[in-house]
Write a protein that holds these residues in place. Sequence first.
Motif, PDB file in Angstrom:
ATOM      1  N   ARG A  43       0.230  -4.164  -0.410  1.00  0.00           N
ATOM      2  CA  ARG A  43       0.535  -5.388   0.346  1.00  0.00           C
ATOM      3  C   ARG A  43      -0.743  -5.943   0.945  1.00  0.00           C
ATOM      4  N   HIS A  54      -4.717  -4.547   4.461  1.00  0.00           N
ATOM      5  CA  HIS A  54      -4.386  -3.998   3.150  1.00  0.00           C
ATOM      6  C   HIS A  54      -3.543  -2.747   3.381  1.00  0.00           C
ATOM      7  N   ASP A 101       0.690   2.231  -0.620  1.00  0.00           N
ATOM      8  CA  ASP A 101       1.652   3.341  -0.563  1.00  0.00           C
ATOM      9  C   ASP A 101       1.736   3.983  -1.939  1.00  0.00           C
ATOM     10  N   PHE A 109       4.217  11.850  -0.356  1.00  0.00           N
ATOM     11  CA  PHE A 109       3.754  10.456  -0.314  1.00  0.00           C
ATOM     12  C   PHE A 109       2.529  10.332   0.571  1.00  0.00           C
ATOM     13  N   ARG A 121      -0.002   7.100   2.472  1.00  0.00           N
ATOM     14  CA  ARG A 121      -0.111   5.661   2.765  1.00  0.00           C
ATOM     15  C   ARG A 121      -1.450   5.417   3.449  1.00  0.00           C
ATOM     16  N   TYR A 140      -3.649   2.283   5.415  1.00  0.00           N
ATOM     17  CA  TYR A 140      -3.531   0.955   6.013  1.00  0.00           C
ATOM     18  C   TYR A 140      -4.829   0.623   6.727  1.00  0.00           C
ATOM     19  N   ALA A 151      -5.667   3.613   9.031  1.00  0.00           N
ATOM     20  CA  ALA A 151      -4.661   4.649   9.282  1.00  0.00           C
ATOM     21  C   ALA A 151      -4.281   5.338   7.979  1.00  0.00           C
ATOM     22  N   SER A 154      -1.377   8.008   6.528  1.00  0.00           N
ATOM     23  CA  SER A 154      -0.195   8.817   6.795  1.00  0.00           C
ATOM     24  C   SER A 154       0.179   9.535   5.513  1.00  0.00           C
ATOM     25  N   GLU A 210       6.476  13.326   8.366  1.00  0.00           N
ATOM     26  CA  GLU A 210       5.346  12.437   8.129  1.00  0.00           C
ATOM     27  C   GLU A 210       4.342  12.569   9.284  1.00  0.00           C
ATOM     28  N   TYR A 264       0.993  10.556  10.889  1.00  0.00           N
ATOM     29  CA  TYR A 264       0.292   9.263  10.882  1.00  0.00           C
ATOM     30  C   TYR A 264      -0.908   9.382  11.804  1.00  0.00           C
ATOM     31  N   ARG A 271      10.919   3.561   8.427  1.00  0.00           N
ATOM     32  CA  ARG A 271       9.466   3.556   8.252  1.00  0.00           C
ATOM     33  C   ARG A 271       8.883   2.161   8.451  1.00  0.00           C
ATOM     34  N   TYR A 274       6.059   1.248  11.330  1.00  0.00           N
ATOM     35  CA  TYR A 274       4.739   0.693  10.997  1.00  0.00           C
ATOM     36  C   TYR A 274       4.546  -0.679  11.657  1.00  0.00           C
ATOM     37  N   GLU A 302       1.313  -1.586  14.097  1.00  0.00           N
ATOM     38  CA  GLU A 302       0.269  -2.310  13.371  1.00  0.00           C
ATOM     39  C   GLU A 302       0.481  -3.806  13.569  1.00  0.00           C
ATOM     40  N   GLY A 360       6.301  -7.096   7.009  1.00  0.00           N
ATOM     41  CA  GLY A 360       6.877  -7.887   5.928  1.00  0.00           C
ATOM     42  C   GLY A 360       6.360  -7.512   4.560  1.00  0.00           C
ATOM     43  N   GLY A 361       6.809  -8.267   3.573  1.00  0.00           N
ATOM     44  CA  GLY A 361       6.373  -8.049   2.204  1.00  0.00           C
ATOM     45  C   GLY A 361       7.450  -7.490   1.303  1.00  0.00           C
TER      46      GLY A 361
END
Lengths: 389, 70
Positions: A270, A281, A284, A300, A302, A304, A334, A336, A355, A357, B46, B50, B54, B58-59
């Motif tokens: 995204r 940015h 995932d 998983f 992620r 960010y 970040a 996670s 999870e 983070y 989740r 987030y 942050e 969206g998205g």
Amino acid sequence: MATNKNDRNPALMALTSSALLLPAYQGAQADAPPEFAEAGMQYSKYKEDDITAKKAFGFTDSTRQRFDIDVAQFHLLAPVLDDWSVAVDVAWEDMSGASPWFVGESASGDPKVIMSGASIEDNRTEVSVTTRYYFDRGNSGLSLTYSDEDDYESKAAAFDGAFNSADGMTTYSGAISYSDDHIDPTQGAVPTNTTSASKDIYSAWAGVTRIVSKRAIVRFGLSYTYRDGFLTDPYKFRDSRPNERKEWVASGGYRRYFEEQNSALHVDYRYFNDDWDVQSHTLDVAWVWDYSPAVTYTPFIRYYTQHEAEFFNNLAQQDQRYFSDDYRLSAFGAFSYGLRASRKIQNWEVSVDAERYRTDESWGVFSGEESPGLVDFWRYGIGLNYIFK
Amino acid sequence: MTVKTAVAGLVLVLLCGCETVQPWERGLLAKKDMQWTPNIMDARLRSQIYASKEASSGGAGAAGGGCGCN
């Protein structure tokens, strides 16, 4: 090729439907109603790490403990008549803890957080109902959501649609939503920036999903969100934000199945941009591994990273029109990572997940002042699902 | 601009360079493991967490309702 709804083959529909449509709204994944009703519940624990003495003034037991939230969720999805489904989602949250009030400068010149003092207590209940109509080459859904907490109320509506191309290789989707939010800050813990305020959120989204091969599928989406109203954090001492925010998001997703490993690779990206000069940015990646027909493991990760808002400073510039020392508007990166495990037992499925983070200014691709308020957290969950068949 | 160009190029390549997959060949694509959102409750929680920590959100569709968390 048009088909008669009454001639639909359930087995063929199962094969062709669920992978084709991009969820315009989470939950829309088929051009046929679900074959069976399903219900699930999940309990989650969210716990932020305590803030350290190095980053905070007035360090006591009551102020070092940041948010601790218990979350219970319920989900029901059921077919109705021949061409409809109804989904109900409910969430209850119980939260407590201290949060950053403002940032000051220590004798050595380092920025330090002053926490909100007494622990903040709050409860939130959210109820969302979605009705969906399925037709030969797509579906359309209407969703209504109501969220209520001690100091905040939100009423939202969303309408979405998805339409398959004639060969079923491509799905075009779109959605619009509106949210009417109102805040009445709880008085007593800290002085607030307002006693009563509201904001409206308008959003539009469009996406396309494409089958790439027998084992892979991709999707792309673009969205625009306009926020209008009181966008300042009412509980922050040094916070004054514009009354408008315009946000754009471009996103992409990829799913690929690996037969030899009985696994699916999930990749989602995204890009976010807004008129507060925030950019971000998000990447995932998940690996869904069917260890056996009954057991699935999903590790998983992620990543960010965000650019700071144009009016962010650790020591808020209160002589400016807009200012904020909110760590969430600072530049940081970040990571996670976590694991989800599930086991099917007849019609039941039990799942657990965890999870971690973590944030750091140096992990970001955008440079900026490191906020002392950056947060790390743990999340744990246990869930139970049942399919009525 | 570079990002936009790269995204546009990727979209074109992926949309044009696909093999035709017949409906009866889509069994793997229909597996639960291949869904965009395999667990709806997990995804909802989740994304909310987030968004509350942050500056972005969206998205994944149209924006939902707000909460006092951000």
